[in-house]
Write a protein that holds these residues in place. Structure first.
Motif, PDB file in Angstrom:
ATOM      1  N   GLU A  83      47.361  99.979  32.043  1.00  0.00           N
ATOM      2  CA  GLU A  83      46.152  99.345  32.560  1.00  0.00           C
ATOM      3  C   GLU A  83      45.135  99.131  31.448  1.00  0.00           C
ATOM      4  O   GLU A  83      44.505  98.072  31.359  1.00  0.00           O
ATOM      5  CB  GLU A  83      45.547 100.209  33.668  1.00  0.00           C
TER       6      GLU A  83
ATOM      7  N   ARG B  96      46.159  96.248  29.345  1.00  0.00           N
ATOM      8  CA  ARG B  96      45.886  94.990  30.044  1.00  0.00           C
ATOM      9  C   ARG B  96      44.399  94.649  29.945  1.00  0.00           C
ATOM     10  O   ARG B  96      44.024  93.488  29.743  1.00  0.00           O
ATOM     11  CB  ARG B  96      46.325  95.104  31.503  1.00  0.00           C
ATOM     12  N   VAL B  97      43.557  95.644  30.052  1.00  0.00           N
ATOM     13  CA  VAL B  97      42.112  95.434  29.921  1.00  0.00           C
ATOM     14  C   VAL B  97      41.782  94.903  28.535  1.00  0.00           C
ATOM     15  O   VAL B  97      40.959  93.993  28.368  1.00  0.00           O
ATOM     16  CB  VAL B  97      41.354  96.743  30.197  1.00  0.00           C
ATOM     17  N   ARG B  98      42.429  95.454  27.511  1.00  0.00           N
ATOM     18  CA  ARG B  98      42.178  95.021  26.136  1.00  0.00           C
ATOM     19  C   ARG B  98      42.555  93.551  25.966  1.00  0.00           C
ATOM     20  O   ARG B  98      41.850  92.787  25.285  1.00  0.00           O
ATOM     21  CB  ARG B  98      42.972  95.878  25.153  1.00  0.00           C
ATOM     22  N   GLU B  99      43.639  93.140  26.587  1.00  0.00           N
ATOM     23  CA  GLU B  99      44.107  91.756  26.453  1.00  0.00           C
ATOM     24  C   GLU B  99      43.214  90.778  27.202  1.00  0.00           C
ATOM     25  O   GLU B  99      42.890  89.699  26.694  1.00  0.00           O
ATOM     26  CB  GLU B  99      45.545  91.653  26.966  1.00  0.00           C
ATOM     27  N   GLN B 100      42.785  91.146  28.423  1.00  0.00           N
ATOM     28  CA  GLN B 100      42.043  90.177  29.243  1.00  0.00           C
ATOM     29  C   GLN B 100      40.529  90.252  29.022  1.00  0.00           C
ATOM     30  O   GLN B 100      39.803  89.325  29.401  1.00  0.00           O
ATOM     31  CB  GLN B 100      42.368  90.384  30.725  1.00  0.00           C
ATOM     32  N   GLY B 101      40.053  91.348  28.428  1.00  0.00           N
ATOM     33  CA  GLY B 101      38.646  91.445  28.093  1.00  0.00           C
ATOM     34  C   GLY B 101      37.742  91.928  29.208  1.00  0.00           C
ATOM     35  O   GLY B 101      36.517  91.920  29.057  1.00  0.00           O
ATOM     36  N   TYR B 102      38.294  92.368  30.304  1.00  0.00           N
ATOM     37  CA  TYR B 102      37.497  92.923  31.393  1.00  0.00           C
ATOM     38  C   TYR B 102      38.362  93.907  32.175  1.00  0.00           C
ATOM     39  O   TYR B 102      39.595  93.935  32.045  1.00  0.00           O
ATOM     40  CB  TYR B 102      36.971  91.830  32.323  1.00  0.00           C
ATOM     41  N   SER B 103      37.697  94.722  32.982  1.00  0.00           N
ATOM     42  CA  SER B 103      38.408  95.703  33.803  1.00  0.00           C
ATOM     43  C   SER B 103      37.943  95.617  35.237  1.00  0.00           C
ATOM     44  O   SER B 103      36.739  95.486  35.511  1.00  0.00           O
ATOM     45  CB  SER B 103      38.155  97.122  33.278  1.00  0.00           C
TER      46      SER B 103
ATOM     47  N   VAL C 203      36.329  88.064  39.782  1.00  0.00           N
ATOM     48  CA  VAL C 203      36.628  87.284  38.574  1.00  0.00           C
ATOM     49  C   VAL C 203      35.906  85.942  38.597  1.00  0.00           C
ATOM     50  O   VAL C 203      35.330  85.510  37.582  1.00  0.00           O
ATOM     51  CB  VAL C 203      38.153  87.078  38.436  1.00  0.00           C
TER      52      VAL C 203
ATOM     53  N   ARG D 130      29.764  88.385  31.477  1.00  0.00           N
ATOM     54  CA  ARG D 130      30.041  87.959  30.105  1.00  0.00           C
ATOM     55  C   ARG D 130      28.805  87.357  29.452  1.00  0.00           C
ATOM     56  O   ARG D 130      28.532  87.600  28.272  1.00  0.00           O
ATOM     57  CB  ARG D 130      31.208  86.975  30.093  1.00  0.00           C
TER      58      ARG D 130
END
Length: 281
Positions: free
Chosen positions: A209, A212-219, A262, A270
């Protein structure tokens, strides 16, 4: 009221080193460092022994929690009481007094981020009619440093200074995602407490998880910490590319889906994070 003193059976026993008396102070001071003021370390450890679950404590309980001899705990409490930071009604059970908040206020008021962020959080909260917060990472917790609350959606009363386990929160995960170097050590310390049926259950799932947060830029954390609570967070980045804080919005699950988070909230977060990054540098 005369102060009752408990039996000081440990009065002559050697006290712990500064490292063992630091009680929650991260890595703690270096043992044997002659520049460390042991009495100050002990005093801070006594203060940190108090919590939501241990708001009233005896000298014996504090001594057991901190590893500090009872005689030293008694002197710390005597000093704190004389300065108005602690008190006792029965001479046995001690509590912290509101004046202790001045210690945290001195830190918070010195951070430009908190002064800049509060109007922005209120703007987000008013626009969405949802609560918005900013937190930093401290040890294995997030600490709230600014908050605008539209409605209470958690049984926990969150406020500036509140702490939550980082791995189970949206703000904690975006901050951890930008600290990959020490992730293994952090995951090794996690106690996987089942707050809800949705709570992540093991280190492998949690690592996936966070990646995945690192890749998409949000949690997004969907009812893992408390049923009915969804939250979304993004990092606030410094000019050197590190995440020094995170900003989030929490909503009741009945009001917004993850897709709504989202599409409707992520762009606002952002934009707010970008503004704060520019202001703080």
């Amino acid at each position: 009221m005369a102060e009752h003193t408990e039996s000081d059976d440990d009065a002559d026993s050697p006290g712990p080193t500064p490292a063992t008396a630091s009680a929650g102070a991260g890595d703690g001071p270096v043992p044997g460092d002659p520049n460390i003021m042991t009495s100050l370390v002990r005093g801070l450890a006594v203060i940190q022994a108090f919590s939501r679950d241990t708001s009233s404590m005896t000298i014996a309980q504090i001594s057991q929690a901190t590893g500090i001899p009872r005689a030293a705990v008694r002197r710390c409490l005597y000093t704190l009481r004389a300065l108005g930071f602690a008190d006792t009604e029965d001479g046995r059970h001690y509590v912290l007094r509101p004046r202790i908040l001045s210690l945290g206020h001195a830190y918070l008021s010195s951070i430009p981020l908190t002064r800049i962020a509060q109007p922005l959080l209120r703007r987000i909260s008013n626009e969405l009619n949802e609560s918005s917060s900013i937190a930093i990472l401290e040890d294995d917790d997030i600490v709230y440093i600014a908050r605008a609350s539209a409605s209470r959606i958690m049984t926990i009363d969150l406020h500036v200074g509140s702490r939550l386990p980082a791995v189970f929160t949206s703000m904690g995960r975006v901050l951890l995602a930008h600290r990959p170097g020490d992730l293994d050590q952090r995951l090794a310390r996690v106690v996987f407490q089942p707050f809800t049926p949705n709570t992540v259950k093991d280190a492998a799932s949690l690592r996936g998880e966070i990646e995945r947060v690192r890749e998409q830029g949000y949690s997004i954390v969907d009812q893992e910490l408390e049923l009915g609570l969804r939250s979304i967070a993004v990092p606030i980045m410094a000019s050197d590319g590190t995440a020094f804080a995170a900003i989030n919005v929490g909503v009741h699950a009945s009001r917004m889906s993850n897709q709504d988070l989202v599409s409707k909230i992520l762009p606002l977060l952002r934009q707010a994070a970008a503004e704060l990054s520019l202001c703080v540098g």
